[in-house]
Scaffold this motif. Structure first.
Motif, PDB file in Angstrom:
ATOM      1  N   LEU A   1      -6.165 -95.938  34.814  1.00 13.02           N
ATOM      2  CA  LEU A   1      -4.771 -96.156  35.190  1.00 13.02           C
ATOM      3  C   LEU A   1      -4.542 -97.634  35.444  1.00 13.02           C
ATOM      4  O   LEU A   1      -5.456 -98.350  35.866  1.00 13.02           O
TER       5      LEU A   1
ATOM      6  N   GLU B   1       0.114 -88.408  42.997  1.00 12.56           N
ATOM      7  CA  GLU B   1       0.242 -88.719  41.565  1.00 12.56           C
ATOM      8  C   GLU B   1       1.625 -88.318  41.046  1.00 12.56           C
ATOM      9  O   GLU B   1       2.255 -89.080  40.308  1.00 12.56           O
ATOM     10  N   ARG B   2       2.102 -87.120  41.451  1.00 11.82           N
ATOM     11  CA  ARG B   2       3.441 -86.680  41.021  1.00 11.82           C
ATOM     12  C   ARG B   2       4.514 -87.648  41.497  1.00 11.82           C
ATOM     13  O   ARG B   2       5.439 -87.981  40.758  1.00 11.82           O
TER      14      ARG B   2
ATOM     15  N   LYS C   1      -3.819 -85.945  46.905  1.00 21.41           N
ATOM     16  CA  LYS C   1      -3.939 -86.794  45.712  1.00 21.41           C
ATOM     17  C   LYS C   1      -3.009 -86.339  44.584  1.00 21.41           C
ATOM     18  O   LYS C   1      -2.341 -87.156  43.953  1.00 21.41           O
ATOM     19  N   LYS C   2      -2.939 -85.030  44.339  1.00 19.55           N
ATOM     20  CA  LYS C   2      -2.076 -84.523  43.258  1.00 19.55           C
ATOM     21  C   LYS C   2      -0.598 -84.797  43.547  1.00 19.55           C
ATOM     22  O   LYS C   2       0.153 -85.218  42.663  1.00 19.55           O
TER      23      LYS C   2
ATOM     24  N   ILE D   1      -0.316 -94.717  43.998  1.00 19.75           N
ATOM     25  CA  ILE D   1      -0.875 -93.382  44.260  1.00 19.75           C
ATOM     26  C   ILE D   1      -1.653 -93.398  45.574  1.00 19.75           C
ATOM     27  O   ILE D   1      -1.505 -92.509  46.421  1.00 19.75           O
ATOM     28  N   GLU D   2      -2.471 -94.419  45.764  1.00 23.79           N
ATOM     29  CA  GLU D   2      -3.261 -94.527  46.994  1.00 23.79           C
ATOM     30  C   GLU D   2      -2.360 -94.639  48.223  1.00 23.79           C
ATOM     31  O   GLU D   2      -2.643 -94.059  49.275  1.00 23.79           O
TER      32      GLU D   2
ATOM     33  N   VAL E   1      -0.348 -98.729  39.344  1.00 18.03           N
ATOM     34  CA  VAL E   1      -0.130 -97.285  39.449  1.00 18.03           C
ATOM     35  C   VAL E   1      -1.151 -96.691  40.413  1.00 18.03           C
ATOM     36  O   VAL E   1      -0.812 -95.878  41.282  1.00 18.03           O
ATOM     37  N   THR E   2      -2.401 -97.099  40.281  1.00 14.76           N
ATOM     38  CA  THR E   2      -3.454 -96.634  41.188  1.00 14.76           C
ATOM     39  C   THR E   2      -3.094 -96.979  42.629  1.00 14.76           C
ATOM     40  O   THR E   2      -3.247 -96.162  43.541  1.00 14.76           O
TER      41      THR E   2
ATOM     42  N   ALA F   1       4.147 -90.834  42.224  1.00 13.84           N
ATOM     43  CA  ALA F   1       3.995 -92.100  41.495  1.00 13.84           C
ATOM     44  C   ALA F   1       4.603 -91.997  40.102  1.00 13.84           C
ATOM     45  O   ALA F   1       5.340 -92.900  39.670  1.00 13.84           O
ATOM     46  N   TYR F   2       4.343 -90.897  39.412  1.00 17.98           N
ATOM     47  CA  TYR F   2       4.900 -90.732  38.064  1.00 17.98           C
ATOM     48  C   TYR F   2       6.419 -90.549  38.120  1.00 17.98           C
ATOM     49  O   TYR F   2       7.128 -90.973  37.211  1.00 17.98           O
TER      50      TYR F   2
END
Length: 199
Positions: free
Chosen positions: A4, A27-28, A23-24, A12-13, A8-9, A30-31
Motif C-alpha cells: 500500500l 481499511e474501509r 483493522k478491517k 489506516i493505522e 494510505v497505510t 481509508a478507502y
C-alpha cells in the motif's frame, strides 16, 4: 506482494487507533476517504482540526465547550438548586436528551478505578466540592454509571459532601447495573431521573 502507498497505510493505522475500530473497519474508512470528493475528505480533516483547537472543558462544570463557560452554565433558565454529577461529557448529553433535567451539571472526567490507576486526585472532585460548598445547591444527584467503579465514586463523593447542607440522591435503578449511560434508552434514562432516590 503489493504494498500500500505509505500515506494510505498511515491513515489506516490512525483510524485503527479509534475506539471500536479494528483493522478491517479502518481499511474501509481509508478507502472511503479515497473514494469521496476531495472537498468532503478535507472537510473531515478540518472538522477534526477545529474540534481539537476550539473545544475545551468548561471552567465551571467541565463539560465540553467552545468558550470558557458552556451554554448550560450560561443559561439563566437552568435550576441552580440542583446539580447532577456525571462521569463524562457524553453522559451529560445522554441525560440532556431526555429533556427531564433542567438543573446544572458537574463532569468528573472519569471515575475512581484503582485497578486502572485512576484515583480521586485525577478527577474534578476538588472543584465539585468547592462548587457545592460555595453554591446554593439543595440537591446533588449522583448520576455515575451503575458499575462497581461508578457506585464507588458516588459513595466517595457522598462521604465528602456529608457535612454540606444538601440532599444527596442517586438515579433510580431503572438503569441496568453494568450498563453505560451513553447507550441507555432515553425513556429508561428519563424514568431513572424522575424516580431518583436518596443515596
Amino acid at each position: 506482494m503489493a504494498q500500500l502507498a505509505e500515506s494510505v497505510t498511515r491513515v489506516i493505522e490512525e483510524f485503527a487507533k479509534l475506539p471500536g475500530i479494528g483493522k478491517k473497519s479502518a481499511e474501509r474508512l481509508a478507502y472511503h476517504i479515497l473514494r469521496v470528493h476531495k472537498n468532503e475528505a478535507l472537510a473531515l480533516a478540518d472538522a477534526i482540526r477545529d474540534v481539537r483547537e476550539n473545544v475545551r472543558y468548561c471552567k465551571i462544570c467541565y463539560n465540553l465547550s467552545e468558550g470558557d463557560v458552556c451554554p448550560i452554565c450560561r443559561d439563566p433558565q437552568r435550576d441552580g438548586t440542583r446539580l447532577c454529577v456525571v462521569e463524562q461529557p457524553r453522559d451529560l448529553m445522554a441525560l440532556e436528551q431526555t429533556g427531564v433535567f433542567r438543573g446544572l451539571y458537574h463532569v468528573l472526567l472519569g471515575r475512581i478505578a484503582p485497578l486502572d490507576g485512576i484515583g480521586p486526585d485525577q478527577l474534578t472532585i476538588e472543584p465539585l466540592i468547592d462548587r457545592v460548598r460555595n453554591g446554593t445547591f439543595q440537591e446533588i444527584i449522583m448520576a455515575t454509571n451503575p458499575t462497581v467503579e461508578g457506585d464507588g465514586t458516588a459513595l466517595h463523593l457522598s462521604n465528602l459532601l456529608a457535612e454540606c447542607p444538601v440532599e444527596i440522591t442517586r438515579l433510580a435503578r431503572g438503569v441496568t447495573v453494568g450498563s453505560i449511560l451513553e447507550y441507555t434508552n432515553k425513556e429508561v434514562l428519563a424514568d431513572a431521573l424522575s424516580g431518583r432516590q436518596k443515596w
